[in-house]
Design a protein around this motif. Structure first.
Motif, PDB file in Angstrom:
ATOM      1  N   LEU A   1      63.824  56.883  30.903  1.00 50.38           N
ATOM      2  CA  LEU A   1      63.142  57.896  31.713  1.00 50.38           C
ATOM      3  C   LEU A   1      61.951  57.241  32.404  1.00 50.38           C
ATOM      4  N   HIS A   2      61.956  57.242  33.712  1.00 57.79           N
ATOM      5  CA  HIS A   2      60.865  56.631  34.481  1.00 57.79           C
ATOM      6  C   HIS A   2      59.689  57.593  34.578  1.00 57.79           C
TER       7      HIS A   2
ATOM      8  N   GLU B   1      59.638  60.092  37.340  1.00 54.89           N
ATOM      9  CA  GLU B   1      60.755  61.034  37.424  1.00 54.89           C
ATOM     10  C   GLU B   1      60.271  62.451  37.123  1.00 54.89           C
TER      11      GLU B   1
ATOM     12  N   LYS C   1      59.931  62.299  42.139  1.00 53.23           N
ATOM     13  CA  LYS C   1      61.227  61.673  41.850  1.00 53.23           C
ATOM     14  C   LYS C   1      61.828  60.999  43.072  1.00 53.23           C
ATOM     15  N   SER C   2      61.773  61.643  44.215  1.00 50.89           N
ATOM     16  CA  SER C   2      62.347  61.089  45.450  1.00 50.89           C
ATOM     17  C   SER C   2      61.272  60.578  46.390  1.00 50.89           C
TER      18      SER C   2
ATOM     19  N   VAL D   1      61.373  56.953  42.246  1.00 53.22           N
ATOM     20  CA  VAL D   1      61.996  56.358  41.069  1.00 53.22           C
ATOM     21  C   VAL D   1      62.989  55.284  41.496  1.00 53.22           C
TER      22      VAL D   1
END
Length: 343
Positions: free
Chosen positions: A159-160, A163, A168-169, A151
């Motif tokens: 909100l991506h 995500e 997310k990471s 993200v």
């Protein structure tokens, strides 16, 4: 139990509430059970693609086009797994790939490719030199880029799409999900955002909607009854709103059938209004109490079981000729359709 199509109109009117109860008793919601349809991927097949992708990338530690592409071409289901990791629909992935790589991947091409793999998971994909192969490479390259980046910076009130717990990471999240599993609360939260079976429900929405129509077609075909099934938004002479079926045809309508499955009471009300309109049309220019054609309603889903007053209107408009999936087998012998039976 006596159903409304088994009694005459005077008896129906005399005890309308009881006949509403009879129809309600055999209306069932269809949302709990879905047809698999052509292209449904069983979990063992999906898992095979997942394991192939996981192995090729060293447990998602080396996710690059050079490691992912061979896995996809060897085990095509890995391509579907990759899309699920992104959380994109085929058209969304096509748009993202075109923007990222500069290679045009049309939405139609992405849909066709996705469906071909789901229908025939073991069929080989096109190799070097083909346009399809170039598109696959572009889709893979864009997926690897997205999964690596995770993200990006964003506004706190947005909100991506990446995500998600597993992206997310970036690849750190992917590896964590693959190695350690995902907390159940996180899985449930992502279900809240996306609802279970959403992709499959979307892919078979037409199949679900056609359950009632398919049942009618089977019955008419089994009895050898000539009929005209109309297409969506089709116009028929003599009808400002074409019914779903006309028997024997629109040039000599003797029976018309409206078919509908709905889990929503608002949609059910709209269908009741359509049936009432057909009933009014059938009486135009006819002596009192006579109809040019018989109006039949074949219904399913909990939407029709919500409003009693709407069901009363439906029973009166059809003079009791309301059938559900549970008693559809009695359709021919309890209507004018019997006069058109040829076998």
């Amino acid at each position: 139990m006596t159903f409304p199509f088994e009694v005459d109109f005077k008896e129906l009117c005399a005890d309308l509430d009881a006949h509403v109860d009879a129809v309600f008793s055999c209306l069932e919601s269809e949302f709990l059970v879905m047809p698999k349809g052509k292209g449904f991927i069983e979990f063992p097949v999906f898992e095979n693609g997942y394991e192939a992708l996981k192995k090729a990338t060293g447990g998602f530690r080396n996710v690059t086009p050079d490691t992912v592409a061979p896995a996809v071409f060897k085990t095509p289901t890995a391509f579907i797994v990759l899309r699920c990791m992104l959380g994109f629909t085929p058209p969304e992935w096509a748009y993202y790939a075109t923007r990222q790589t500069g290679i045009e991947v049309t939405q139609g091409a992405a849909r066709i490719l996705d469906r071909k793999i789901r229908v025939a998971p073991e069929a080989p994909l096109p190799r070097k030199g083909s346009v399809t192969q170039q598109r696959i490479q572009a889709l893979i390259a864009s997926a690897c880029h997205a999964l690596k980046e995770g993200v990006p910076g964003r506004s706190p009130d947005a909100l991506h799409r990446l995500e998600k717990a597993d992206t997310k990471s970036g690849l750190v999240s992917v590896r964590g999900s693959a190695d350690l599993g995902v907390p159940y609360s996180v899985v449930l939260y992502e279900r809240l955002l996306g609802r279970p079976f959403a992709g499959h429900r979307d892919s078979i929405s037409e199949l679900i909607g056609n359950i009632v129509e398919n049942a009618i077609e089977d019955i008419l075909a089994g009895a050898g009854i000539s009929n005209r099934k109309t297409r969506r938004a089709e116009r028929l002479d003599g009808f400002d709103q074409a019914p779903d079926f006309v028997i024997p045809n629109e040039h000599n309508p003797q029976v018309v059938i409206e078919a509908k499955l709905t889990e929503d009471d608002g949609t059910a009300r709209d269908k009741v209004t359509r049936v009432q309109h057909l009933a009014a049309l059938s009486m135009e220019g006819q002596p009192s109490g006579h109809r040019r054609f018989e109006v039949i309603a074949c219904i399913a889903g909990r939407g029709f079981g919500v409003r009693r007053e709407d069901m009363k209107k439906l029973l009166l408009a059809t003079r009791g000729k309301v059938f559900t999936l549970q008693n559809m087998s009695q359709l021919v012998q309890n209507t004018r359709l019997e006069a058109f039976r040829s076998r």
